[in-house]
Design a protein around this motif. Structure first.
Motif, mmCIF file in Angstrom:
data_model
loop_
_atom_site.group_PDB
_atom_site.id
_atom_site.type_symbol
_atom_site.label_atom_id
_atom_site.label_comp_id
_atom_site.label_asym_id
_atom_site.label_seq_id
_atom_site.Cartn_x
_atom_site.Cartn_y
_atom_site.Cartn_z
ATOM 1 N N PHE A 217 0.835 -1.190 0.000
ATOM 2 C CA PHE A 217 0.000 0.000 0.000
ATOM 3 C C PHE A 217 0.879 1.253 0.000
ATOM 4 C CE2 PHE A 217 -2.690 -3.249 2.087
ATOM 5 C CZ PHE A 217 -3.737 -3.259 1.174
ATOM 6 N N PHE A 221 -0.950 4.529 4.508
ATOM 7 C CA PHE A 221 -1.413 3.286 5.137
ATOM 8 C C PHE A 221 -0.430 2.798 6.176
ATOM 9 C CE2 PHE A 221 -1.055 -1.331 5.381
ATOM 10 C CZ PHE A 221 -2.339 -1.689 5.758
ATOM 11 N N TYR A 222 0.873 2.769 5.830
ATOM 12 C CA TYR A 222 1.874 2.227 6.755
ATOM 13 C C TYR A 222 2.092 3.142 7.964
ATOM 14 C CZ TYR A 222 2.761 -1.149 3.095
ATOM 15 O OH TYR A 222 2.594 -2.146 2.168
ATOM 16 N N TYR A 225 -0.936 2.478 10.128
ATOM 17 C CA TYR A 225 -0.789 1.132 10.689
ATOM 18 C C TYR A 225 0.232 1.140 11.831
ATOM 19 C CZ TYR A 225 -0.429 -3.975 10.766
ATOM 20 O OH TYR A 225 -0.457 -5.290 11.152
#
Length: 270
Positions: A217, A221-222, A225
């Motif tokens: 992604f 996103f990371y 996350y």
């Protein structure tokens, strides 16, 4: 399954791992339905046979036919061997037996740091003795494993950070040294229990990062996350400090190191 008759496994009922596998032995018929007994509720009959202190470190299996007791890995192999004799014979072959015995001790001596219990502070609690060798072994394992996964995750994020196992290893070791320096006078005899629990928090965070390694992604996103993982670690750190009857100071110190380490990494990459 061949049931091992007239035997009682004395398990640590305040350890979810011990409770789970001992219940599994009775559910699948490897032990009688009443073939396990909680350590904190041990009967007078069994207490007179069992070495109470040794049973805190190694799970005890009482043989009522011969009024004898075996401990630790030998207890588990005896139960397994009743249903699967070949597995027991293989496990008792050197050096496999040596390895499994060390692995059993590694988990047993650190089980209260892996899964702590609020009921571990009484004289009747099944709390293992402190073993420096296995505690350092657990800390070393988590440090190396965490540094490896963090290195992979940082590269996955696609930032301009210079990826490197050595950098992540330095951060992991720095956390231990930081907490030990600032908290040793406050924690006193609890320092090793705290460090063990702190490393489990790191291990939980590391395991949560692994699924993200198999995705592809964008950066947002990371980052999100990773923030969720850090929040989970923060809440777990708070929970474990509460179990250890500690105030917010260890958590504040833990957060300060994380922020300091991140700031230094960013400054070095600018």
């Amino acid at each position: 399954m061949k049931t091992l008759k007239n035997h009682t496994l004395i398990y640590d009922n305040e350890c979810p791992m011990c409770a789970l596998y001992s219940k599994g032995f009775t559910k699948c018929g490897m032990l009688d339905e009443d073939g396990r007994e909680a350590f904190t509720e041990i009967s007078v009959r069994n207490k007179n046979l069992v070495d109470f202190n040794r049973a805190k470190n190694e799970i005890a299996l009482v043989d009522h036919d011969h009024n004898t007791v075996i401990y630790g890995l030998d207890s588990l192999l005896t139960i397994i061997g009743s249903s699967f004799p070949l597995l027991e014979k293989i496990a008792r072959i050197q050096p496999l037996y040596w390895f499994f015995k060390k692995l059993y001790s590694f988990v047993s001596y650190n089980r209260k740091q892996i899964i702590p219990s609020a009921k571990d502070n009484t004289d009747q609690s099944c709390v293992p003795d402190f073993n420096l060798k296995y505690r350092l072994g657990y800390i070393t394992f988590v440090v190396l494993f965490s540094a490896y996964i963090l290195n992979l995750f940082s590269a996955k994020m696609g930032l301009n950070f210079t990826s490197g196992f050595l950098r992540e290893l330095t951060v992991c070791l720095g956390q231990i040294l930081w907490q030990t320096f600032f908290l040793k006078a406050y924690l006193k005899e609890k320092i090793w229990d705290y460090l063990g629990n702190m490393m489990t928090v790191s291990l939980i965070g590391t395991l949560l990062l692994i699924p993200a390694l198999f995705t592809n992604f964008n950066l947002i996103f990371y980052l999100v996350y990773f923030a969720i993982v850090v929040l989970t670690m923060f809440l777990e750190h708070l929970r474990r400090c509460k179990i250890l009857k500690l105030n917010y100071f260890p958590t504040i110190s833990w957060i300060l190191f994380r922020m300091t380490a991140l700031a230094i990494i960013i400054l070095l990459t600018i």
